[in-house]
Design a protein around this motif. Structure first.
Motif, PDB file in Angstrom:
ATOM      1  N   ASP A  16       6.320  -8.555   5.880  1.00  0.00           N
ATOM      2  CA  ASP A  16       5.108  -8.736   5.080  1.00  0.00           C
ATOM      3  C   ASP A  16       4.280  -9.910   5.595  1.00  0.00           C
ATOM      4  OD1 ASP A  16       5.880  -6.610   3.511  1.00  0.00           O
ATOM      5  OD2 ASP A  16       6.530  -7.852   1.816  1.00  0.00           O
ATOM      6  N   GLU A  20       0.489  -9.703   6.969  1.00  0.00           N
ATOM      7  CA  GLU A  20      -0.563 -10.516   6.355  1.00  0.00           C
ATOM      8  C   GLU A  20      -1.211 -11.411   7.402  1.00  0.00           C
ATOM      9  OE1 GLU A  20      -1.518 -10.104   3.203  1.00  0.00           O
ATOM     10  OE2 GLU A  20       0.065  -8.652   2.863  1.00  0.00           O
ATOM     11  N   TYR A  57      -6.128  -4.898   3.535  1.00  0.00           N
ATOM     12  CA  TYR A  57      -5.371  -5.767   2.633  1.00  0.00           C
ATOM     13  C   TYR A  57      -5.388  -5.207   1.209  1.00  0.00           C
ATOM     14  CZ  TYR A  57      -3.906  -9.754  -0.100  1.00  0.00           C
ATOM     15  OH  TYR A  57      -3.248 -10.557  -0.992  1.00  0.00           O
ATOM     16  N   ALA A  58      -6.563  -4.811   0.732  1.00  0.00           N
ATOM     17  CA  ALA A  58      -6.673  -4.269  -0.635  1.00  0.00           C
ATOM     18  C   ALA A  58      -5.849  -2.996  -0.779  1.00  0.00           C
ATOM     19  CB  ALA A  58      -8.142  -4.008  -0.975  1.00  0.00           C
ATOM     20  N   SER A  60      -3.202  -2.215   0.941  1.00  0.00           N
ATOM     21  CA  SER A  60      -1.779  -2.570   0.997  1.00  0.00           C
ATOM     22  C   SER A  60      -1.291  -3.154  -0.323  1.00  0.00           C
ATOM     23  CB  SER A  60      -1.502  -3.552   2.140  1.00  0.00           C
ATOM     24  OG  SER A  60      -1.972  -4.849   1.813  1.00  0.00           O
ATOM     25  N   ARG A  61      -2.206  -3.600  -1.151  1.00  0.00           N
ATOM     26  CA  ARG A  61      -1.865  -4.142  -2.465  1.00  0.00           C
ATOM     27  C   ARG A  61      -1.869  -3.063  -3.540  1.00  0.00           C
ATOM     28  NH1 ARG A  61       0.990  -7.391  -0.859  1.00  0.00           N
ATOM     29  NH2 ARG A  61       0.345  -9.413  -0.145  1.00  0.00           N
ATOM     30  N   GLY A  62      -2.080  -1.806  -3.124  1.00  0.00           N
ATOM     31  CA  GLY A  62      -1.947  -0.700  -4.053  1.00  0.00           C
ATOM     32  C   GLY A  62      -3.247  -0.151  -4.614  1.00  0.00           C
TER      33      GLY A  62
END
Length: 87
Positions: A16, A20, A57-58, A60-62
């Motif tokens: 992770d 990131e 990123y968004a 990957s955050r669901g």
């Protein structure tokens, strides 16, 4: 927890962090290129690089793709200004 579970968690955490880091590096690189861009085309390419990393990123955050796109469009300028202020 077992030793195997601990190792799996540690490996996931490192994975992770690497992911990131790649996204943050792309955002920073895009902001640097945006700062030095002279032509409109250069600015658009830099902004696209930043947007794509931010959207990834968004996601990957669901977030759903539609929600991620809306989120990025609403906050991209704030993100760019915050990163440029740090640089």
């Amino acid at each position: 927890m077992s030793k195997h579970a601990d190792q799996t968690i540690a490996e996931q955490l490192l994975s992770d962090l690497r992911r990131e880091k790649q996204l943050v590096d792309l955002i920073i690189r895009g902001c640097i290129e945006l700062r030095w861009a002279l032509a409109q085309e250069e600015k658009e390419i830099a902004e696209a690089m930043i947007y794509n990393a931010f959207e990834t990123y968004a996601l990957s955050r669901g977030m759903s793709r539609k929600a991620a796109e809306r989120f990025c469009e609403q906050h991209i300028e704030e993100l760019i200004q915050s990163v440029l202020a740090i640089l």
